[in-house]
Design a protein around this motif. Structure first.
Motif, mmCIF file in Angstrom:
data_model
loop_
_atom_site.group_PDB
_atom_site.id
_atom_site.type_symbol
_atom_site.label_atom_id
_atom_site.label_comp_id
_atom_site.label_asym_id
_atom_site.label_seq_id
_atom_site.Cartn_x
_atom_site.Cartn_y
_atom_site.Cartn_z
ATOM 1 N N THR A 215 -43.605 69.887 -72.933
ATOM 2 C CA THR A 215 -43.179 70.238 -71.584
ATOM 3 C C THR A 215 -44.386 70.715 -70.780
ATOM 4 O O THR A 215 -45.471 70.940 -71.341
ATOM 5 N N GLY A 216 -44.229 70.922 -69.477
ATOM 6 C CA GLY A 216 -45.335 71.340 -68.625
ATOM 7 C C GLY A 216 -45.983 72.627 -69.073
ATOM 8 O O GLY A 216 -47.206 72.726 -69.146
ATOM 9 N N ASN A 217 -45.177 73.653 -69.417
ATOM 10 C CA ASN A 217 -45.729 74.942 -69.843
ATOM 11 C C ASN A 217 -46.425 74.838 -71.191
ATOM 12 O O ASN A 217 -47.483 75.420 -71.418
ATOM 13 N N GLN A 218 -45.829 74.053 -72.110
ATOM 14 C CA GLN A 218 -46.441 73.864 -73.434
ATOM 15 C C GLN A 218 -47.759 73.090 -73.318
ATOM 16 O O GLN A 218 -48.744 73.405 -73.994
ATOM 17 N N LEU A 219 -47.757 72.086 -72.459
ATOM 18 C CA LEU A 219 -48.965 71.284 -72.274
ATOM 19 C C LEU A 219 -50.092 72.133 -71.693
ATOM 20 O O LEU A 219 -51.256 71.988 -72.076
ATOM 21 N N SER A 220 -49.739 73.031 -70.782
ATOM 22 C CA SER A 220 -50.743 73.917 -70.202
ATOM 23 C C SER A 220 -51.384 74.795 -71.270
ATOM 24 O O SER A 220 -52.612 74.979 -71.292
ATOM 25 N N LYS A 221 -50.579 75.312 -72.191
ATOM 26 C CA LYS A 221 -51.117 76.143 -73.276
ATOM 27 C C LYS A 221 -52.021 75.326 -74.205
ATOM 28 O O LYS A 221 -53.073 75.796 -74.648
ATOM 29 N N LEU A 222 -51.609 74.084 -74.509
ATOM 30 C CA LEU A 222 -52.433 73.217 -75.359
ATOM 31 C C LEU A 222 -53.772 72.950 -74.687
ATOM 32 O O LEU A 222 -54.824 72.989 -75.347
ATOM 33 N N GLY B 232 -56.181 69.296 -67.032
ATOM 34 C CA GLY B 232 -54.833 69.815 -66.860
ATOM 35 C C GLY B 232 -54.792 71.301 -66.649
ATOM 36 O O GLY B 232 -53.750 71.927 -66.817
ATOM 37 N N LEU B 233 -55.919 71.909 -66.300
ATOM 38 C CA LEU B 233 -55.967 73.354 -66.081
ATOM 39 C C LEU B 233 -55.992 73.616 -64.583
ATOM 40 O O LEU B 233 -57.040 73.880 -63.992
ATOM 41 N N SER B 234 -54.859 73.547 -63.962
ATOM 42 C CA SER B 234 -54.762 73.895 -62.551
ATOM 43 C C SER B 234 -54.885 75.400 -62.402
ATOM 44 O O SER B 234 -54.864 76.145 -63.384
ATOM 45 N N ALA B 235 -55.024 75.839 -61.172
ATOM 46 C CA ALA B 235 -55.102 77.281 -60.930
ATOM 47 C C ALA B 235 -53.861 77.978 -61.467
ATOM 48 O O ALA B 235 -53.938 79.062 -62.064
ATOM 49 N N ASP B 236 -52.694 77.356 -61.272
ATOM 50 C CA ASP B 236 -51.448 77.949 -61.773
ATOM 51 C C ASP B 236 -51.476 78.059 -63.295
ATOM 52 O O ASP B 236 -50.984 79.045 -63.870
ATOM 53 N N SER B 237 -52.049 77.033 -63.975
ATOM 54 C CA SER B 237 -52.126 77.059 -65.441
ATOM 55 C C SER B 237 -53.008 78.209 -65.910
ATOM 56 O O SER B 237 -52.678 78.913 -66.878
ATOM 57 N N ILE B 238 -54.139 78.402 -65.246
ATOM 58 C CA ILE B 238 -55.045 79.479 -65.639
ATOM 59 C C ILE B 238 -54.391 80.830 -65.386
ATOM 60 O O ILE B 238 -54.467 81.745 -66.212
ATOM 61 N N ILE B 239 -53.717 80.968 -64.238
ATOM 62 C CA ILE B 239 -53.050 82.241 -63.920
ATOM 63 C C ILE B 239 -51.961 82.554 -64.929
ATOM 64 O O ILE B 239 -51.853 83.691 -65.424
ATOM 65 N N SER B 240 -51.135 81.562 -65.264
ATOM 66 C CA SER B 240 -50.066 81.806 -66.236
ATOM 67 C C SER B 240 -50.636 82.167 -67.589
ATOM 68 O O SER B 240 -50.084 82.998 -68.316
ATOM 69 N N GLY B 241 -51.766 81.573 -67.948
ATOM 70 C CA GLY B 241 -52.408 81.913 -69.215
ATOM 71 C C GLY B 241 -52.933 83.335 -69.223
ATOM 72 O O GLY B 241 -52.798 84.061 -70.217
ATOM 73 N N ILE B 242 -53.530 83.759 -68.108
ATOM 74 C CA ILE B 242 -54.045 85.128 -68.015
ATOM 75 C C ILE B 242 -52.901 86.129 -68.100
ATOM 76 O O ILE B 242 -53.001 87.158 -68.789
ATOM 77 N N VAL B 243 -51.820 85.830 -67.407
ATOM 78 C CA VAL B 243 -50.657 86.718 -67.454
ATOM 79 C C VAL B 243 -50.135 86.842 -68.877
ATOM 80 O O VAL B 243 -49.809 87.945 -69.356
ATOM 81 N N LEU B 244 -50.063 85.710 -69.587
ATOM 82 C CA LEU B 244 -49.588 85.723 -70.975
ATOM 83 C C LEU B 244 -50.494 86.577 -71.857
ATOM 84 O O LEU B 244 -50.020 87.374 -72.685
ATOM 85 N N LEU B 245 -51.789 86.431 -71.664
ATOM 86 C CA LEU B 245 -52.740 87.215 -72.464
ATOM 87 C C LEU B 245 -52.604 88.705 -72.160
ATOM 88 O O LEU B 245 -52.656 89.535 -73.067
ATOM 89 N N ARG B 246 -52.407 89.037 -70.907
ATOM 90 C CA ARG B 246 -52.288 90.457 -70.546
ATOM 91 C C ARG B 246 -50.970 91.049 -71.051
ATOM 92 O O ARG B 246 -50.915 92.214 -71.433
ATOM 93 N N GLU B 247 -49.910 90.238 -71.041
ATOM 94 C CA GLU B 247 -48.644 90.712 -71.591
ATOM 95 C C GLU B 247 -48.742 90.968 -73.087
ATOM 96 O O GLU B 247 -47.949 91.746 -73.640
#
Length: 529
Positions: free
Chosen positions: A437-444, A475-490
């Protein structure tokens, strides 16, 4: 007490004059002890012979032969050259300690310095040596001999003048030995012949059963190897190339800088004025293929008895003769990662005293005022050599993706070397991406980019790029990087940890990241700065 009643002065005390009444005593050194001491100047057999050959080359010789009969003791070695030779008076002077001043002005091509080389180099190997010489074109040889046993007996500094009978006998022995070996020089006429009678380091320090084998290995392998390197420029010159014969073998030159190989990479050279001379330094990086090729046998990368790591480092040329090679002379440490690095240094003979060149021409000290310049240049060479080392094993490539490629990693050319990149068309990876999925692909994509960036950093070929030019490619859009940073901070990571440990692994220059990402790393999860 009357003056006549004063005790007599000891015989060894002398009054210099009647005005200052200064006294002195005789301090002439014991000739045996002093000669044995000055012979310990760090000479090996090959460096001793090289020092003798310096005199031959300076005398204009283009043919030198070293002959030794190894089947009988005491071992007797002859070194003969066809240089200009010496008359009686010149020979007499050359046999004295020293025969010239190290501070004298010398020709640019003069390889000597101290006027000690022939004596110290000879006494480092033998306790008795003779020099026979005649002026080129002459017929009569003159002979002089230093003999430690004779000095020990007489306790005085005395050079023996050889009789005509002694000279004739030595010449006969030399000529017999020379004609008995193969590959003799055509029309060779020896004008100076140095004779070492007895090689005490082999005869006195080794068991009888090992002496001949040890000497054979030393003279035919180690010495030949060394001379092929040290005098390679003289052997390679177009006009009157130097030829050196050791028993049956004529030595072939070995150039440690095989620039005829198109993948040997030069680093832009530097000149540095130093007192009365100019010093030139130029680095070269061998191709990574030389690592495997040198292990397979004799190649253009190493001499017969040395490996790549033995030959890593500086090569200091003085008047075209290598005086020091291998290692970095204390500037940096040797390392397997630097085995592809070689530094060529050119110096003249007018700055010997400033470089502290020793008698054996085997050691120099780089002055402080030059050391920093060397260090800066070597740092550049070091980086290029390490990059080539980490690229070893990678095949040549055109920079274009091969049709039907099934490799997980592809190779791309960059200004820092060969960069490894994931092949987006690799079947398993391609299918995995299609299933996510889009979110899983962003993490990969986060993980894959961190892996490739880390690999290329380890190989010293990574260079940060601007986010805007490549961000969407992975595949690392700004939104992908932001969501990744949020996940790491959580999951407990602080902004400082993310900036230090995570963002560099994405390979983007920090300045090029979108403003919202930079802002996110300045605030807490609730938006407070």
């Amino acid at each position: 007490m009357k003056l006549s009643e004063l005790p007599a002065s000891p015989k060894h005390l002398m009054t210099e004059n009647k005005t200052d009444h200064a006294c002195y005593e005789n301090a002439d050194p014991d000739p045996e002890y002093l000669i044995k001491s000055i012979a310990e100047q760090g000479y090996s057999l090959e460096t001793s012979l090289t020092d003798l050959m310096d005199n031959s080359v300076s005398a204009g010789a283009d043919r030198i032969e070293v002959l030794i009969r190894m089947d009988q003791e005491p071992f007797t070695l002859f070194l003969a050259d066809n240089g200009s030779g010496m008359d009686r008076e010149t020979l007499r002077q050359s046999m004295h300690f020293p025969s010239s001043s190290p501070e004298s002005n010398r020709k640019v091509s003069d390889l000597g310095r101290f006027g000690l080389g022939m004596k110290t180099a000879s006494f480092a190997q033998t306790r008795c040596f003779t020099v026979l010489s005649r002026k080129k074109g002459g017929s009569a040889y003159h002979g002089r001999t230093w003999d430690v046993d004779y000095l020990k007996q007489k306790k005085k500094w005395r050079i023996l003048i050889n009789t005509e009978e002694e000279i004739t006998a030595l010449l006969a022995s030399y000529q017999s030995l020379s004609s008995g070996y193969q590959n003799s020089f055509e029309k060779f006429e020896a004008n100076t012949i140095i004779v070492w009678k007895g090689l005490y380091k082999f005869e006195d320090y080794l068991e009888e059963t090992n002496r001949q084998d040890s000497l054979k290995k030393e003279i035919t392998e180690v010495t030949s190897d060394y001379l092929s390197l040290v005098f390679h420029r003289f052997m390679e010159r177009k006009a009157n190339p130097l030829r050196i014969r050791i028993n049956n073998t004529v030595i072939k030159p070995f150039n440690p800088f095989p620039i005829h190989e198109t993948d040997v990479r030069p680093i832009e050279y530097r000149h540095r004025n130093f007192r009365t001379d100019t010093i030139k330094i130029e680095g070269f990086v061998l191709p990574s293929r030389s690592i495997d090729e040198s292990k397979q046998g004799l190649t253009q990368w190493t001499t017969r008895n040395r490996g790549l790591m033995d030959m890593e480092g500086m090569y200091i040329y003085r008047a075209d003769r290598i005086i020091l090679f291998g290692g970095w002379n204390g500037i940096i440490k040797k390392s397997p990662k630097l085995q592809l690095a070689r530094l060529r240094v050119e110096v003249g003979n007018s700055v010997d005293h400033l470089l502290h060149l020793n008698v054996a021409k085997s050691q120099i000290v780089i002055p402080y005022e030059l050391r920093q310049a060397f260090l800066r240049y070597i740092s550049i060479l070091k980086g290029e050599a390490e990059k080539e080392f980490f690229n070893r094993g990678i095949r040549k490539f055109s920079g274009q993706k091969k049709a039907g490629s099934i490799q997980l990693f592809e190779r791309r050319s960059s200004s820092k070397g060969v960069v490894l990149e994931l092949n987006a068309d690799f079947p398993i990876l391609k299918e995995l991406r299609n299933e996510l999925t889009g979110n899983q692909l962003s993490k990969l994509n986060w993980i894959l980019r961190m892996i490739t960036t880390s690999i290329n950093k380890i190989r010293h070929v990574h260079e940060d790029v601007a986010y805007n030019s490549t961000g969407e490619e992975d595949g690392l859009s700004a939104d992908s990087i932001i969501s990744g940073i949020v996940l790491l901070r959580e999951n407990g990571m602080t902004p400082e940890q993310i900036k230090k440990d995570i963002l560099p692994s994405l390979g983007f220059s920090e300045a090029s990241l979108p403003e919202e990402i930079k802002q996110l790393l300045k605030t807490d999860l609730h938006g407070y700065q």
